[in-house]
Design a protein around this motif. Structure first.
Motif, PDB file in Angstrom:
ATOM      1  N   VAL A 181      -7.675  33.767  -4.582  1.00 42.47           N
ATOM      2  CA  VAL A 181      -8.334  35.040  -4.855  1.00 42.47           C
ATOM      3  C   VAL A 181      -9.244  34.935  -6.074  1.00 42.47           C
ATOM      4  O   VAL A 181     -10.362  35.460  -6.086  1.00 42.47           O
ATOM      5  N   GLU A 182      -8.765  34.236  -7.103  1.00 43.22           N
ATOM      6  CA  GLU A 182      -9.584  34.071  -8.309  1.00 43.22           C
ATOM      7  C   GLU A 182     -10.865  33.300  -7.998  1.00 43.22           C
ATOM      8  O   GLU A 182     -11.951  33.651  -8.490  1.00 43.22           O
ATOM      9  N   ARG A 183     -10.765  32.249  -7.183  1.00 47.32           N
ATOM     10  CA  ARG A 183     -11.958  31.487  -6.837  1.00 47.32           C
ATOM     11  C   ARG A 183     -12.927  32.321  -5.989  1.00 47.32           C
ATOM     12  O   ARG A 183     -14.155  32.223  -6.128  1.00 47.32           O
ATOM     13  N   LEU A 184     -12.377  33.144  -5.107  1.00 51.23           N
ATOM     14  CA  LEU A 184     -13.238  34.014  -4.295  1.00 51.23           C
ATOM     15  C   LEU A 184     -13.986  35.024  -5.167  1.00 51.23           C
ATOM     16  O   LEU A 184     -15.178  35.292  -4.953  1.00 51.23           O
ATOM     17  N   HIS A 208       3.094  40.730  -0.815  1.00 50.61           N
ATOM     18  CA  HIS A 208       2.595  40.491  -2.170  1.00 50.61           C
ATOM     19  C   HIS A 208       1.563  39.362  -2.192  1.00 50.61           C
ATOM     20  O   HIS A 208       0.675  39.354  -3.052  1.00 50.61           O
ATOM     21  N   ARG A 209       1.673  38.422  -1.271  1.00 51.09           N
ATOM     22  CA  ARG A 209       0.711  37.316  -1.238  1.00 51.09           C
ATOM     23  C   ARG A 209      -0.582  37.700  -0.524  1.00 51.09           C
ATOM     24  O   ARG A 209      -1.620  37.079  -0.735  1.00 51.09           O
ATOM     25  N   PHE A 210      -0.509  38.691   0.359  1.00 51.27           N
ATOM     26  CA  PHE A 210      -1.701  39.085   1.107  1.00 51.27           C
ATOM     27  C   PHE A 210      -2.620  39.915   0.216  1.00 51.27           C
ATOM     28  O   PHE A 210      -2.190  40.851  -0.464  1.00 51.27           O
ATOM     29  N   VAL A 211      -3.897  39.589   0.242  1.00 51.01           N
ATOM     30  CA  VAL A 211      -4.907  40.347  -0.504  1.00 51.01           C
ATOM     31  C   VAL A 211      -6.115  40.556   0.403  1.00 51.01           C
ATOM     32  O   VAL A 211      -6.567  39.626   1.079  1.00 51.01           O
ATOM     33  N   ARG A 212      -6.620  41.774   0.415  1.00 48.07           N
ATOM     34  CA  ARG A 212      -7.836  42.079   1.165  1.00 48.07           C
ATOM     35  C   ARG A 212      -8.923  42.448   0.163  1.00 48.07           C
ATOM     36  O   ARG A 212      -8.738  43.312  -0.689  1.00 48.07           O
ATOM     37  N   CYS A 268     -26.839  39.191   2.804  1.00 49.51           N
ATOM     38  CA  CYS A 268     -27.366  39.846   4.001  1.00 49.51           C
ATOM     39  C   CYS A 268     -26.590  41.097   4.400  1.00 49.51           C
ATOM     40  O   CYS A 268     -26.866  41.677   5.452  1.00 49.51           O
ATOM     41  N   GLY A 269     -25.607  41.507   3.621  1.00 49.86           N
ATOM     42  CA  GLY A 269     -24.836  42.680   3.993  1.00 49.86           C
ATOM     43  C   GLY A 269     -23.517  42.750   3.255  1.00 49.86           C
ATOM     44  O   GLY A 269     -23.410  42.351   2.086  1.00 49.86           O
ATOM     45  N   SER A 270     -22.492  43.235   3.932  1.00 47.15           N
ATOM     46  CA  SER A 270     -21.170  43.381   3.329  1.00 47.15           C
ATOM     47  C   SER A 270     -20.215  42.329   3.882  1.00 47.15           C
ATOM     48  O   SER A 270     -20.466  41.732   4.939  1.00 47.15           O
ATOM     49  N   VAL A 271     -19.107  42.118   3.165  1.00 48.46           N
ATOM     50  CA  VAL A 271     -18.123  41.122   3.574  1.00 48.46           C
ATOM     51  C   VAL A 271     -16.721  41.674   3.316  1.00 48.46           C
ATOM     52  O   VAL A 271     -16.485  42.357   2.324  1.00 48.46           O
ATOM     53  N   LEU A 272     -15.818  41.407   4.269  1.00 48.62           N
ATOM     54  CA  LEU A 272     -14.417  41.804   4.148  1.00 48.62           C
ATOM     55  C   LEU A 272     -13.571  40.555   4.356  1.00 48.62           C
ATOM     56  O   LEU A 272     -13.683  39.885   5.383  1.00 48.62           O
ATOM     57  N   ILE A 273     -12.713  40.228   3.374  1.00 50.66           N
ATOM     58  CA  ILE A 273     -11.935  38.989   3.393  1.00 50.66           C
ATOM     59  C   ILE A 273     -10.455  39.322   3.318  1.00 50.66           C
ATOM     60  O   ILE A 273     -10.022  40.081   2.445  1.00 50.66           O
ATOM     61  N   GLY A 274      -9.689  38.760   4.240  1.00 54.18           N
ATOM     62  CA  GLY A 274      -8.234  38.888   4.211  1.00 54.18           C
ATOM     63  C   GLY A 274      -7.601  37.525   3.991  1.00 54.18           C
ATOM     64  O   GLY A 274      -7.863  36.585   4.756  1.00 54.18           O
ATOM     65  N   THR A 275      -6.785  37.372   2.971  1.00 57.09           N
ATOM     66  CA  THR A 275      -6.213  36.066   2.613  1.00 57.09           C
ATOM     67  C   THR A 275      -4.764  35.969   3.087  1.00 57.09           C
ATOM     68  O   THR A 275      -3.943  36.832   2.778  1.00 57.09           O
ATOM     69  N   TYR A 276      -4.459  34.905   3.837  1.00 52.27           N
ATOM     70  CA  TYR A 276      -3.107  34.597   4.286  1.00 52.27           C
ATOM     71  C   TYR A 276      -2.717  33.222   3.722  1.00 52.27           C
ATOM     72  O   TYR A 276      -3.525  32.553   3.071  1.00 52.27           O
ATOM     73  N   ASN A 313      -2.017  30.412   5.493  1.00 52.49           N
ATOM     74  CA  ASN A 313      -2.621  29.297   6.216  1.00 52.49           C
ATOM     75  C   ASN A 313      -4.045  29.549   6.677  1.00 52.49           C
ATOM     76  O   ASN A 313      -4.665  28.677   7.290  1.00 52.49           O
ATOM     77  N   SER A 314      -4.560  30.740   6.448  1.00 51.31           N
ATOM     78  CA  SER A 314      -5.899  31.050   6.959  1.00 51.31           C
ATOM     79  C   SER A 314      -6.537  32.156   6.137  1.00 51.31           C
ATOM     80  O   SER A 314      -5.855  32.909   5.432  1.00 51.31           O
ATOM     81  N   ILE A 315      -7.841  32.242   6.288  1.00 56.37           N
ATOM     82  CA  ILE A 315      -8.629  33.310   5.677  1.00 56.37           C
ATOM     83  C   ILE A 315      -9.437  33.961   6.798  1.00 56.37           C
ATOM     84  O   ILE A 315     -10.199  33.283   7.498  1.00 56.37           O
ATOM     85  N   GLU A 316      -9.289  35.263   6.980  1.00 59.08           N
ATOM     86  CA  GLU A 316     -10.044  35.984   8.001  1.00 59.08           C
ATOM     87  C   GLU A 316     -11.180  36.744   7.344  1.00 59.08           C
ATOM     88  O   GLU A 316     -10.975  37.494   6.380  1.00 59.08           O
ATOM     89  N   VAL A 317     -12.387  36.535   7.860  1.00 63.48           N
ATOM     90  CA  VAL A 317     -13.587  37.095   7.246  1.00 63.48           C
ATOM     91  C   VAL A 317     -14.350  37.919   8.282  1.00 63.48           C
ATOM     92  O   VAL A 317     -14.538  37.480   9.415  1.00 63.48           O
ATOM     93  N   SER A 318     -14.765  39.106   7.865  1.00 62.74           N
ATOM     94  CA  SER A 318     -15.625  39.953   8.700  1.00 62.74           C
ATOM     95  C   SER A 318     -16.920  40.175   7.940  1.00 62.74           C
ATOM     96  O   SER A 318     -16.924  40.738   6.839  1.00 62.74           O
TER      97      SER A 318
END
Length: 370
Positions: free
Chosen positions: A49-52, A87-91, A98-106, A108-113
């Protein structure tokens, strides 16, 4: 209308694809049964999260809604595990070039919209912008872009090209919709002016017709009086008026023409068969004769209609009321982001009215020719 186009992508390890996971359940989470494993995962999530946030300075945490929790945490039975995962999940929500970004951190994966503004869809460097974004995401998360359809990981440049290729039709549809929206907005002012002219003309024609017909203004010919001979008294009728209406049945002495004469209550009470009254001819076919004593010869008399209501006046007010609701009120009161939608709707209203008018014209023409 929609003014952006969305891309969904997943960053993770190739082993997730090799396991056949679709990344929608527990595969997004690592095992954290031991305190040491949980602490390691929590530290890794915090560092990610800090790096993001360093890569995207305007990222802000977005709260998780209660109804989303079961889908986020997967099929876990232990409440303590659920709490640790939550507690580990952060959105995070923010913007990119070019617009907006939504990031969900898990784990094993990162989901990005991603949302791409409609104006940037035609940009020739969208591929480059998307590749730069994926590069930043991979650097900040230490994960790679996962192509679940091809069961592989891709480099940022290849991943950007693949995303744009798969969303080509959707982007073209949004571009067409955006152009149509701009045309409708540009036509808003001419549409409002045209509808105002049409409404004013329609109301004028209705009022003029009512005046000429005598339904709104009753005119009399003072030089042409006649004698009305009463033959019977019609029972009082209330209709739509607040007080009963009184009418005498009879004929015109000079011509023998049968006629009905609307009178006041006093005249009605004093009337009897054979009673004579001086009357004037009017321009209203519904009320061709009136008592001479009732009217001033130099004035036109405003009517309230035989039933107590000036129906033609009300009909003339209907298009004015519609103009106020469809044109005046939105144009004056709507501000901010809703103004663009209001302008589109105003142009659509004009198109709908035009189509309806043409349809009614076709129906009238068919009836005339039939």
């Amino acid at each position: 209308m929609q003014h952006s186009y969305s891309f969904d992508l997943v960053l993770g390890h190739l082993r997730l694809l090799q396991q056949g996971s679709d990344l929608t359940s527990d595969a997004r989470w690592a095992a954290d049964e031991s305190p040491e494993a949980c602490a390691t995962l929590s530290t890794r999530a915090r560092e990610t999260v800090e790096r993001l946030k360093k890569a995207f300075p305007d990222l802000q945490p977005l709260p998780v809604e209660a109804e989303e929790v079961p889908d986020l945490l997967g099929r876990v039975q232990d409440p303590e595990v659920s709490i640790r995962r939550l507690h580990r999940f952060v959105r995070l929500v923010g913007t990119w070039e070019c617009g907006s970004v939504l990031i969900g951190t898990y784990d094993n994966s990162i989901e990005v919209s991603l949302a791409v503004d409609a104006e940037r869809l035609n940009s020739g460097n969208l591929n480059e912008s998307l590749a730069r974004l994926l590069t930043c995401l991979e650097s900040a998360t230490h994960f790679n872009f996962l192509d679940q359809e091809g069961r592989r990981t891709l480099e940022p440049v290849s991943a950007a090209a693949l995303l744009l290729e798969r969303h080509h039709k959707g982007r073209l549809a949004l571009q067409r919709a955006t152009r149509r929206s701009r045309r409708l907005q540009a036509l808003a002012a001419p549409s409002a002016i045209l509808m105002t002219i049409v409404v004013a003309t329609l109301a004028f024609l209705i009022v003029r017709g009512a005046v000429e017909h005598g339904s709104l203004v009753l005119r009399t010919d003072w030089a042409r009086d006649a004698v009305f001979v009463t033959t019977a008294l019609t029972p009082p009728a209330s209709g739509f008026s607040l007080s009963p209406g009184y009418t005498l049945e009879g004929h015109i002495l000079e011509t023998g023409e049968r006629a009905r004469l609307a009178v006041s209550r006093d005249v009605y009470i004093r009337a009897a068969p054979g009673a004579r009254h001086t009357v004037l001819r009017t321009n209203d076919p519904a009320t061709p004769w009136v008592l001479r004593a009732t009217f001033n010869p130099g004035e036109a008399v405003l009517r309230v209609g035989d039933g107590g209501v000036a129906w033609f006046a009300l009909v003339a007010l209907l298009p004015v009321a519609l103009w106020g609701v469809l044109v005046f009120y939105p144009w004056v009161r709507v501000r901010g982001e809703g103004r663009a939608l209001m302008k589109e709707q105003m142009s659509r209203n004009l198109l709908s009215i035009t189509k309806l008018t043409l349809l009614l014209g076709v129906v009238a023409l068919i009836k005339r020719l039939a």
